[in-house]
Design a protein around this motif. Sequence first.
Motif, PDB file in Angstrom:
ATOM      1  N   ASN A  59      21.001  66.729  77.390  1.00 27.12           N
ATOM      2  CA  ASN A  59      20.785  67.078  78.793  1.00 27.12           C
ATOM      3  C   ASN A  59      19.436  67.765  78.985  1.00 27.12           C
ATOM      4  O   ASN A  59      18.748  67.527  79.979  1.00 27.12           O
ATOM      5  CB  ASN A  59      21.914  67.971  79.305  1.00 27.12           C
ATOM      6  CG  ASN A  59      21.737  68.297  80.764  1.00 27.12           C
ATOM      7  OD1 ASN A  59      21.711  67.420  81.611  1.00 27.12           O
ATOM      8  ND2 ASN A  59      21.582  69.576  81.048  1.00 27.12           N
ATOM      9  N   HIS A  62      16.835  65.035  79.085  1.00 28.54           N
ATOM     10  CA  HIS A  62      16.905  64.113  80.225  1.00 28.54           C
ATOM     11  C   HIS A  62      17.076  64.804  81.579  1.00 28.54           C
ATOM     12  O   HIS A  62      16.982  64.149  82.613  1.00 28.54           O
ATOM     13  CB  HIS A  62      18.036  63.109  80.000  1.00 28.54           C
ATOM     14  CG  HIS A  62      17.825  62.283  78.774  1.00 28.54           C
ATOM     15  ND1 HIS A  62      16.964  61.208  78.734  1.00 28.54           N
ATOM     16  CD2 HIS A  62      18.336  62.395  77.529  1.00 28.54           C
ATOM     17  CE1 HIS A  62      16.954  60.693  77.524  1.00 28.54           C
ATOM     18  NE2 HIS A  62      17.785  61.391  76.765  1.00 28.54           N
ATOM     19  N   ARG A  63      17.385  66.099  81.563  1.00 20.97           N
ATOM     20  CA  ARG A  63      17.516  66.905  82.793  1.00 20.97           C
ATOM     21  C   ARG A  63      18.443  66.254  83.820  1.00 20.97           C
ATOM     22  O   ARG A  63      18.079  66.017  84.964  1.00 20.97           O
ATOM     23  CB  ARG A  63      16.155  67.197  83.387  1.00 20.97           C
ATOM     24  CG  ARG A  63      15.253  67.933  82.416  1.00 20.97           C
ATOM     25  CD  ARG A  63      14.049  68.532  83.090  1.00 20.97           C
ATOM     26  NE  ARG A  63      13.215  69.248  82.163  1.00 20.97           N
ATOM     27  CZ  ARG A  63      13.426  70.488  81.731  1.00 20.97           C
ATOM     28  NH1 ARG A  63      14.468  71.142  82.127  1.00 20.97           N
ATOM     29  NH2 ARG A  63      12.594  71.061  80.879  1.00 20.97           N
ATOM     30  N   LEU A  64      19.675  65.992  83.388  1.00 18.84           N
ATOM     31  CA  LEU A  64      20.653  65.308  84.237  1.00 18.84           C
ATOM     32  C   LEU A  64      21.564  66.255  85.011  1.00 18.84           C
ATOM     33  O   LEU A  64      22.225  65.847  85.952  1.00 18.84           O
ATOM     34  CB  LEU A  64      21.512  64.371  83.373  1.00 18.84           C
ATOM     35  CG  LEU A  64      20.733  63.276  82.644  1.00 18.84           C
ATOM     36  CD1 LEU A  64      21.639  62.547  81.654  1.00 18.84           C
ATOM     37  CD2 LEU A  64      20.128  62.310  83.644  1.00 18.84           C
ATOM     38  N   PRO A  90      26.561  66.952  87.060  1.00 20.70           N
ATOM     39  CA  PRO A  90      25.253  66.337  87.348  1.00 20.70           C
ATOM     40  C   PRO A  90      24.447  67.114  88.396  1.00 20.70           C
ATOM     41  O   PRO A  90      25.001  67.766  89.279  1.00 20.70           O
ATOM     42  CB  PRO A  90      25.593  64.946  87.881  1.00 20.70           C
ATOM     43  CG  PRO A  90      27.053  64.773  87.760  1.00 20.70           C
ATOM     44  CD  PRO A  90      27.663  66.099  87.456  1.00 20.70           C
ATOM     45  N   LYS A  91      23.150  66.992  88.268  1.00 17.69           N
ATOM     46  CA  LYS A  91      22.210  67.670  89.163  1.00 17.69           C
ATOM     47  C   LYS A  91      22.473  67.335  90.631  1.00 17.69           C
ATOM     48  O   LYS A  91      22.449  68.225  91.486  1.00 17.69           O
ATOM     49  CB  LYS A  91      20.784  67.279  88.765  1.00 17.69           C
ATOM     50  CG  LYS A  91      19.722  67.962  89.550  1.00 17.69           C
ATOM     51  CD  LYS A  91      18.298  67.687  89.088  1.00 17.69           C
ATOM     52  CE  LYS A  91      18.097  66.448  88.303  1.00 17.69           C
ATOM     53  NZ  LYS A  91      16.696  66.160  87.958  1.00 17.69           N
ATOM     54  N   LEU A 176      26.173  60.527  81.636  1.00 18.89           N
ATOM     55  CA  LEU A 176      25.126  60.869  80.682  1.00 18.89           C
ATOM     56  C   LEU A 176      24.656  59.570  80.017  1.00 18.89           C
ATOM     57  O   LEU A 176      24.947  59.333  78.840  1.00 18.89           O
ATOM     58  CB  LEU A 176      25.670  61.848  79.632  1.00 18.89           C
ATOM     59  CG  LEU A 176      26.063  63.221  80.162  1.00 18.89           C
ATOM     60  CD1 LEU A 176      27.152  63.844  79.330  1.00 18.89           C
ATOM     61  CD2 LEU A 176      24.847  64.125  80.233  1.00 18.89           C
TER      62      LEU A 176
END
Length: 193
Positions: A59, A62-64, A90-91, A176
């Motif tokens: 994470n 990938h900054r999810l 999730p963001k 993801l």
Amino acid sequence: MTAVTEVGKKVWTEEELQALPEDGYIHEVVDGELVMGPKNNYQHESIFGRLFDALYSFNRTHRLGVVRGSSAGHWMINRNCRAPDISFIPKARLEKLGFKPTSKKFFPGAPDLAIEILSPNNTRQETDSRLRDFFASGAQIAWIIDPETESAEICHSLTERKLIGPGGELDGEDLLPGFRYPLPNLFKEWDWE
């Protein structure tokens, strides 16, 4: 969302839960009752550490969204307060709810991915109760990790479940994308194997 409570059942506030002492127990609210579970054993913590580290690192790259551990409380739609062993949100959902990393409150709903690592004293009824809360409150996937059989149950609802055997792998699916984790790696005896 309207909370319905039975007569005589305590309605716990977030402030009351956060004010509980650090007494060596994990605290949750289930059907108006404070449920205290013991801290986890060494095997549980090893499995948790490996999977949390893999998810957190993936994470981070990938900054999810966010990955959290069992200290993070989640308010279910029925006012149960659950704390899965590992959570992913999730963001996009965090932004939609205006929930920030600096928020000092429990998350309003289940995580999109809820992960439970079974302990010897967990019952099927208890696990199903947790899954019922998770899916009613916004979860998309739940992973139930069973150290005794070195397997995992992948759940998309209370009834849509698939068993992954000892040679399988965990898949982040649409939440993801690209995350894969070989199940046998969770059950190695030592981290340096």
